[in-house]
Design a protein around this motif. Structure first.
Motif: not given
Length: 166
Positions: A5-7, A10-18
């Protein structure tokens, strides 16, 4: 599960930031993900294999424990059955011994009563009919034939009266 769940967060958060672009636009386009429901999720093959192997291992442990419990129960049942069979033999032997003792005692008692009754009859025959000792012995011999299985008494073939007793 927590790690997965944490991974994903983090993946969704990183994608949204980009997606937000440069740092000046980021505030207007940036979103933080708090709850995410995944409709289609593909587990990597190595993780899937590990999960399957872990489940198989747990199931095999459970099966082996059930087999061991069944074996212990079967052994205990066999012990109880052999104890019961042994006790049943002891009870049956005691019952047979008791039966034999009671039967022999009853037979001895009946024989004693029969002998006493025959003695009483002999005394009465001697007193009331005036039989001598030889006549009493003859009477007892003929009376004893009653106790013999298949005994026949044939009397009187020399004269007119003929008697056959079976």
């Amino acid at each position: 599960r927590e790690e997965s769940q944490q991974k994903m967060r983090n993946m969704v958060d990183a994608e949204l930031r980009t997606l937000g672009g440069n740092s000046s636009n980021r505030k207007s386009h940036y979103a933080e993900c708090w709850g995410l429901q995944i409709w289609t999720f593909e587990i990597p093959h190595n993780v899937d294999s590990q999960l399957v192997n872990r489940q198989l291992t747990q199931q095999m442990k459970a099966v082996n424990q059930a087999i061991q419990t069944a074996n212990v129960t079967r052994s205990q049942t066999d012990i109880y059955a052999s104890d019961y069979a042994r006790l049943a033999k002891v009870v049956l032997a005691k019952a047979n011994a008791g039966y034999s003792q009671i039967t022999r005692g009853a037979q001895a008692n009946a024989t004693r009563h029969k002998i006493e009754a025959e003695a009483d009859v002999s005394v009465k025959l001697k007193q009331e009919l005036g039989l001598d000792a030889q006549s009493l012995v003859t009477y007892q011999r003929y009376n004893a034939m009653d106790d013999l299985a298949g005994a026949n008494l044939v009397y009187g073939f020399g004269g007119q009266k003929q008697v056959l007793l079976r």
